[in-house]
Design an enzyme around this catalytic site. Structure first.
Site, mmCIF file in Angstrom:
data_model
loop_
_atom_site.group_PDB
_atom_site.id
_atom_site.type_symbol
_atom_site.label_atom_id
_atom_site.label_comp_id
_atom_site.label_asym_id
_atom_site.label_seq_id
_atom_site.Cartn_x
_atom_site.Cartn_y
_atom_site.Cartn_z
ATOM 1 N N LYS A 184 -34.992 21.027 19.468
ATOM 2 C CA LYS A 184 -35.245 20.136 20.606
ATOM 3 C C LYS A 184 -34.310 20.433 21.790
ATOM 4 O O LYS A 184 -33.309 21.152 21.642
ATOM 5 C CB LYS A 184 -35.092 18.682 20.150
ATOM 6 C CG LYS A 184 -36.122 18.278 19.078
ATOM 7 C CD LYS A 184 -36.085 16.771 18.813
ATOM 8 C CE LYS A 184 -37.110 16.369 17.772
ATOM 9 N NZ LYS A 184 -37.192 14.885 17.621
ATOM 10 N N TYR B 297 -47.294 14.562 19.738
ATOM 11 C CA TYR B 297 -46.812 13.331 19.116
ATOM 12 C C TYR B 297 -47.854 12.209 19.155
ATOM 13 O O TYR B 297 -47.489 11.027 19.085
ATOM 14 C CB TYR B 297 -45.526 12.876 19.811
ATOM 15 C CG TYR B 297 -44.284 13.637 19.363
ATOM 16 C CD1 TYR B 297 -43.862 13.596 18.036
ATOM 17 C CD2 TYR B 297 -43.522 14.368 20.271
ATOM 18 C CE1 TYR B 297 -42.718 14.273 17.621
ATOM 19 C CE2 TYR B 297 -42.371 15.049 19.862
ATOM 20 C CZ TYR B 297 -41.981 14.990 18.531
ATOM 21 O OH TYR B 297 -40.852 15.647 18.118
ATOM 22 N N ASN C 161 -32.217 14.318 18.443
ATOM 23 C CA ASN C 161 -31.864 14.574 17.050
ATOM 24 C C ASN C 161 -32.044 16.040 16.626
ATOM 25 O O ASN C 161 -32.304 16.323 15.464
ATOM 26 C CB ASN C 161 -32.572 13.590 16.109
ATOM 27 C CG ASN C 161 -34.067 13.779 16.076
ATOM 28 O OD1 ASN C 161 -34.632 14.500 16.886
ATOM 29 N ND2 ASN C 161 -34.722 13.129 15.128
ATOM 30 N N HIS D 59 -37.188 18.997 14.991
ATOM 31 C CA HIS D 59 -38.372 18.340 14.427
ATOM 32 C C HIS D 59 -38.864 19.208 13.279
ATOM 33 O O HIS D 59 -38.766 20.431 13.360
ATOM 34 C CB HIS D 59 -39.483 18.217 15.478
ATOM 35 C CG HIS D 59 -40.825 17.895 14.870
ATOM 36 N ND1 HIS D 59 -41.197 16.611 14.557
ATOM 37 C CD2 HIS D 59 -41.838 18.699 14.458
ATOM 38 C CE1 HIS D 59 -42.402 16.636 13.988
ATOM 39 N NE2 HIS D 59 -42.808 17.896 13.924
ATOM 40 N N GLU E 148 -49.912 21.184 13.384
ATOM 41 C CA GLU E 148 -48.857 21.412 14.382
ATOM 42 C C GLU E 148 -48.727 22.897 14.704
ATOM 43 O O GLU E 148 -48.546 23.267 15.865
ATOM 44 C CB GLU E 148 -47.527 20.849 13.863
ATOM 45 C CG GLU E 148 -47.526 19.330 13.785
ATOM 46 C CD GLU E 148 -46.207 18.746 13.279
ATOM 47 O OE1 GLU E 148 -46.114 17.520 13.198
ATOM 48 O OE2 GLU E 148 -45.271 19.519 12.974
HETATM 49 P P1 CMP Z 1 -39.379 13.725 15.095
HETATM 50 O O1 CMP Z 1 -39.247 14.257 13.709
HETATM 51 O O2 CMP Z 1 -39.499 14.740 16.179
HETATM 52 O O3 CMP Z 1 -40.662 12.755 15.158
HETATM 53 C C1 CMP Z 1 -40.743 11.708 16.086
HETATM 54 C C2 CMP Z 1 -39.471 11.452 16.811
HETATM 55 O O4 CMP Z 1 -39.363 10.212 17.445
HETATM 56 C C3 CMP Z 1 -38.321 11.483 15.842
HETATM 57 O O5 CMP Z 1 -38.108 12.811 15.404
HETATM 58 C C4 CMP Z 1 -37.199 10.845 16.675
HETATM 59 O O6 CMP Z 1 -36.495 11.815 17.452
HETATM 60 C C5 CMP Z 1 -37.977 9.936 17.647
HETATM 61 N N1 CMP Z 1 -37.683 8.511 17.436
HETATM 62 C C6 CMP Z 1 -37.120 7.689 18.325
HETATM 63 N N2 CMP Z 1 -36.997 6.453 17.835
HETATM 64 C C7 CMP Z 1 -37.495 6.478 16.570
HETATM 65 C C8 CMP Z 1 -37.653 5.500 15.540
HETATM 66 N N3 CMP Z 1 -37.274 4.227 15.697
HETATM 67 N N4 CMP Z 1 -38.207 5.909 14.365
HETATM 68 C C9 CMP Z 1 -38.619 7.182 14.193
HETATM 69 N N5 CMP Z 1 -38.500 8.143 15.143
HETATM 70 C C10 CMP Z 1 -37.948 7.806 16.316
#
Ligand code: CMP
Length: 138
Positions: free
Chosen positions: A10, A50, A113, A116, A127
């Site tokens: 990311k 998403y 974070n 993904h 995906e």
């Molecule tokens: P990712 O695995 O990319 O999939 C969706 C993303 O939404 C997740 O990682 C997080 O970075 C983001 N996100 C933000 N808030 C939340 C939440 N409360 N629960 C889950 N994903 C979240």
């Protein structure tokens, strides 16, 4: 069984300069880089990627963050690639991620974070097809 999964490094991790360190986690754990490219997601691409989260309260922030800078998209291949990648990533919220995982070591927050990873083989196939043609996966 050999399996494929989609991984995205990311914008936070790309701008921090830890692409190589993250790729090393995969290669050191028997996940082969079958395809890789650096891209700038458009809003439409991020919204489509998403789409499953469209109704969630964090959807706007998620799309905003994922389009805030370039990302590195990869196809990882190996035995149990989906589960192995998720294990290497650690919990979605880096504060809950186990020591030594990618998110524990490189992520700041639940939005920023670092990585993904697909959550199932079915979603992985979907995906992967959003980013790569079959001839690009080697
Ligand atoms: P990712 O695995 O990319 O999939 C969706 C993303 O939404 C997740 O990682 C997080 O970075 C983001 N996100 C933000 N808030 C939340 C939440 N409360 N629960 C889950 N994903 C979240």
């Amino acid at each position: 069984m050999a399996e494929r999964t989609l991984s995205i490094i990311k914008p936070d991790a790309v701008s921090k300069g830890v692409i190589g360190k993250i790729v090393d986690r995969f290669e050191s754990n028997d996940l082969r880089i079958a395809a890789m490219k650096k891209v700038q997601l458009s809003r439409a691409m991020a919204e489509q990627f998403y789409a499953i989260h469209r109704e969630r309260p964090f959807f706007g922030e998620l799309v905003g963050f994922m389009t805030s800078g370039p990302v590195v998209v990869m196809v990882l291949e190996g035995d149990n690639a989906v589960a192995k990648n998720r294990e290497l990533m650690g919990a979605t919220n880096p504060k809950e991620a186990a020591a030594g995982t990618i998110r524990a070591d490189f992520a700041e927050s639940i939005d920023a974070n670092a990585v993904h990873g697909s959550d199932s083989a079915e979603n992985a196939a979907l995906e992967i097809s959003q980013f790569f043609a079959e001839f690009e996966i080697l």
